[in-house]
Write a protein that holds these residues in place. Structure first.
Motif, PDB file in Angstrom:
ATOM      1  N   PHE A 135      53.078  -1.939  -2.814  1.00 29.72           N
ATOM      2  CA  PHE A 135      51.965  -2.645  -3.442  1.00 29.72           C
ATOM      3  C   PHE A 135      51.665  -3.957  -2.707  1.00 29.72           C
ATOM      4  CE2 PHE A 135      53.316  -0.371  -7.451  1.00 29.72           C
ATOM      5  CZ  PHE A 135      52.186   0.424  -7.519  1.00 29.72           C
ATOM      6  N   PRO A 136      50.403  -4.260  -2.449  1.00 29.80           N
ATOM      7  CA  PRO A 136      50.053  -5.564  -1.872  1.00 29.80           C
ATOM      8  C   PRO A 136      50.263  -6.674  -2.893  1.00 29.80           C
ATOM      9  CG  PRO A 136      48.073  -4.335  -2.426  1.00 29.80           C
ATOM     10  CD  PRO A 136      49.237  -3.405  -2.659  1.00 29.80           C
ATOM     11  N   PHE A 191      34.190   0.152  -6.182  1.00 29.74           N
ATOM     12  CA  PHE A 191      33.245   1.131  -5.631  1.00 29.74           C
ATOM     13  C   PHE A 191      33.928   2.006  -4.585  1.00 29.74           C
ATOM     14  CE2 PHE A 191      30.040   2.496  -2.507  1.00 29.74           C
ATOM     15  CZ  PHE A 191      29.210   3.222  -3.345  1.00 29.74           C
ATOM     16  N   MET A 192      34.711   1.368  -3.727  1.00 30.17           N
ATOM     17  CA  MET A 192      35.458   2.080  -2.704  1.00 30.17           C
ATOM     18  C   MET A 192      36.617   1.196  -2.257  1.00 30.17           C
ATOM     19  SD  MET A 192      34.048   3.781   0.869  1.00 30.17           S
ATOM     20  CE  MET A 192      32.837   4.747  -0.037  1.00 30.17           C
ATOM     21  N   TYR A 193      37.788   1.822  -2.046  1.00 26.06           N
ATOM     22  CA  TYR A 193      39.022   1.165  -1.623  1.00 26.06           C
ATOM     23  C   TYR A 193      39.750   0.481  -2.793  1.00 26.06           C
ATOM     24  CZ  TYR A 193      36.841   1.805   2.950  1.00 26.06           C
ATOM     25  OH  TYR A 193      36.219   2.339   4.051  1.00 26.06           O
ATOM     26  N   PHE A 194      41.044   0.639  -2.801  1.00 21.07           N
ATOM     27  CA  PHE A 194      41.994   0.048  -3.736  1.00 21.07           C
ATOM     28  C   PHE A 194      41.924   0.637  -5.140  1.00 21.07           C
ATOM     29  CE2 PHE A 194      42.430  -2.916  -0.327  1.00 21.07           C
ATOM     30  CZ  PHE A 194      43.769  -3.298  -0.384  1.00 21.07           C
ATOM     31  N   GLU A 195      41.006   1.561  -5.388  1.00 14.46           N
ATOM     32  CA  GLU A 195      41.058   2.240  -6.673  1.00 14.46           C
ATOM     33  C   GLU A 195      42.297   3.126  -6.759  1.00 14.46           C
ATOM     34  OE1 GLU A 195      39.520   3.393  -3.690  1.00 14.46           O
ATOM     35  OE2 GLU A 195      37.571   3.480  -4.699  1.00 14.46           O
ATOM     36  N   ASP A 196      42.786   3.608  -5.612  1.00 13.02           N
ATOM     37  CA  ASP A 196      44.024   4.382  -5.608  1.00 13.02           C
ATOM     38  C   ASP A 196      45.234   3.481  -5.861  1.00 13.02           C
ATOM     39  OD1 ASP A 196      43.678   3.125  -3.134  1.00 13.02           O
ATOM     40  OD2 ASP A 196      43.857   4.969  -1.953  1.00 13.02           O
ATOM     41  N   PHE A 238      36.243  -3.226   1.372  1.00 12.27           N
ATOM     42  CA  PHE A 238      37.703  -3.237   1.441  1.00 12.27           C
ATOM     43  C   PHE A 238      38.269  -4.577   0.961  1.00 12.27           C
ATOM     44  CE2 PHE A 238      41.732  -3.835   3.725  1.00 12.27           C
ATOM     45  CZ  PHE A 238      42.392  -2.652   3.409  1.00 12.27           C
ATOM     46  N   PHE A 239      37.765  -5.676   1.498  1.00 13.56           N
ATOM     47  CA  PHE A 239      38.316  -6.987   1.146  1.00 13.56           C
ATOM     48  C   PHE A 239      37.958  -7.386  -0.281  1.00 13.56           C
ATOM     49  CE2 PHE A 239      38.558  -7.431   5.823  1.00 13.56           C
ATOM     50  CZ  PHE A 239      39.903  -7.753   5.904  1.00 13.56           C
ATOM     51  N   ARG A 240      36.754  -7.049  -0.727  1.00 11.72           N
ATOM     52  CA  ARG A 240      36.395  -7.361  -2.107  1.00 11.72           C
ATOM     53  C   ARG A 240      37.271  -6.573  -3.077  1.00 11.72           C
ATOM     54  NH1 ARG A 240      30.102  -6.649  -2.830  1.00 11.72           N
ATOM     55  NH2 ARG A 240      30.391  -5.136  -1.149  1.00 11.72           N
ATOM     56  N   SER A 241      37.546  -5.317  -2.749  1.00 11.92           N
ATOM     57  CA  SER A 241      38.394  -4.499  -3.613  1.00 11.92           C
ATOM     58  C   SER A 241      39.831  -4.994  -3.602  1.00 11.92           C
ATOM     59  CB  SER A 241      38.343  -3.033  -3.164  1.00 11.92           C
ATOM     60  OG  SER A 241      37.060  -2.486  -3.382  1.00 11.92           O
ATOM     61  N   PHE A 242      40.295  -5.468  -2.449  1.00  8.59           N
ATOM     62  CA  PHE A 242      41.640  -6.041  -2.360  1.00  8.59           C
ATOM     63  C   PHE A 242      41.772  -7.240  -3.298  1.00  8.59           C
ATOM     64  CE2 PHE A 242      44.025  -9.542  -0.262  1.00  8.59           C
ATOM     65  CZ  PHE A 242      45.311  -9.068  -0.492  1.00  8.59           C
ATOM     66  N   LEU A 243      40.811  -8.147  -3.263  1.00 13.49           N
ATOM     67  CA  LEU A 243      40.858  -9.331  -4.125  1.00 13.49           C
ATOM     68  C   LEU A 243      40.737  -8.943  -5.594  1.00 13.49           C
ATOM     69  CD1 LEU A 243      38.641 -11.757  -1.997  1.00 13.49           C
ATOM     70  CD2 LEU A 243      41.146 -11.758  -2.213  1.00 13.49           C
ATOM     71  N   LYS A 244      39.951  -7.912  -5.860  1.00  9.64           N
ATOM     72  CA  LYS A 244      39.811  -7.441  -7.242  1.00  9.64           C
ATOM     73  C   LYS A 244      41.140  -6.891  -7.754  1.00  9.64           C
ATOM     74  CE  LYS A 244      35.948  -5.641  -8.122  1.00  9.64           C
ATOM     75  NZ  LYS A 244      34.778  -4.736  -8.089  1.00  9.64           N
ATOM     76  N   PHE A 245      41.844  -6.127  -6.889  1.00  8.74           N
ATOM     77  CA  PHE A 245      43.137  -5.597  -7.319  1.00  8.74           C
ATOM     78  C   PHE A 245      44.131  -6.717  -7.606  1.00  8.74           C
ATOM     79  CE2 PHE A 245      47.520  -4.549  -6.152  1.00  8.74           C
ATOM     80  CZ  PHE A 245      47.804  -3.686  -7.198  1.00  8.74           C
TER      81      PHE A 245
END
Length: 263
Positions: A135-136, A191-196, A238-245
């Motif tokens: 996990f990041p 929307f895409m990335y980090f949903e997994d 990718f980066f927006r999803s990373f920060l959201k996670f």
């Protein structure tokens, strides 16, 4: 029944050439569902010819929302029975039906409702795909500067026995259908990335263990890695999803777990 969900984003030629990723003639115990995000008459005709369920409603949805759409469609049409499986699979995966049947059998034997397999980047299975990772966290940006990766992959070459890992790529994730329902599917705020990553983190909190990894079961994943171009739209997602996670991990999921533990 094993239900395999594949979302196509202009992948009709790839899916047709690969025979639905090797699953076109999978047999009576496995059903393939195609959600076409960029409707293709060619792919629709091919699916009709070979008994694959084709859906092109609501094009343009994100990764998680497309898979949730298929799960809800299956639930409301044929329904999920006890022991049924829901497998999320990228259109650039090639796998044998026997591999999926063995995976599901192993999951049922081990009584664990979420799992993945060993993905490779070539048909000869010489180059491993980093589909299982840790996990990041808040220091992952430092890792990005050093090695151009926000999360640390496991060294699969040292992993020969079935084990648990933090998270597995949404390129191939197998769920017991009841577990997917209990998790309420993917979080559509991604929307895409980090949903997994997100769904695996929530599963870990629910079960107390990570994704079950079966290294002896193999498939090919010819990934494009579009997020690696730092000026692309995919990089922005990718980066927006990373920060959201990170925000949800520390301020929603962990806080919720701490409140529950203190009761």
């Amino acid at each position: 029944m094993i239900h395999v969900a594949i979302v196509s984003h202009g992948h009709e030629n790839l899916l047709i050439a690969s025979g639905m990723g090797g699953l076109r003639d999978a047999g009576a115990n496995m059903h393939v569902w195609i959600k076409d995000n960029r409707p293709s008459a060619q792919l629709k005709a091919y699916c009709l010819q070979h008994g694959v369920s084709y859906i092109d409603d609501h094009p343009g949805l994100g990764f998680g929302e497309n898979n949730n759409f298929l799960f809800d469609l299956i639930s409301n049409s044929v329904g999920f029975g006890d022991g049924d499986s829901f497998i999320v699979m990228n259109p650039d995966i090639t796998i044998s039906p026997d591999t999926i049947m063995t995976l599901v059998s192993n999951m049922q034997r081990d009584a664990f409702p979420i799992a993945t397999i060993n993905l490779f980047r070539d048909e000869q299975h010489q180059y491993v795909d980093a589909n299982i990772r840790r996990f990041p966290n808040v220091i992952s940006l430092l890792r990005m500067v050093a090695v151009r990766s926000l999360s640390e992959p496991y060294d699969k070459k040292t992993m020969s026995e079935t084990c648990h890992v933090d998270w597995a790529s949404g390129a191939f994730l197998a769920f017991d259908a009841r577990h997917y329902q209990a998790l309420q599917g993917f979080d559509t705020r991604y929307f895409m990335y980090f949903e997994d990553v997100d769904i695996c983190y929530r599963s870990h909190q629910l079960l107390g263990l990570g994704i079950r990894f079966y290294p002896q079961l193999n498939a090919t994943h010819t990934a494009a890695h579009k997020n690696r171009n730092l000026v692309s739209r995919h990089a922005s997602w990718f980066f927006r999803s990373f920060l959201k996670f990170l925000s949800r991990r520390y301020f929603v999921y962990d806080r919720r777990a701490n409140i529950s533990a203190s009761k």
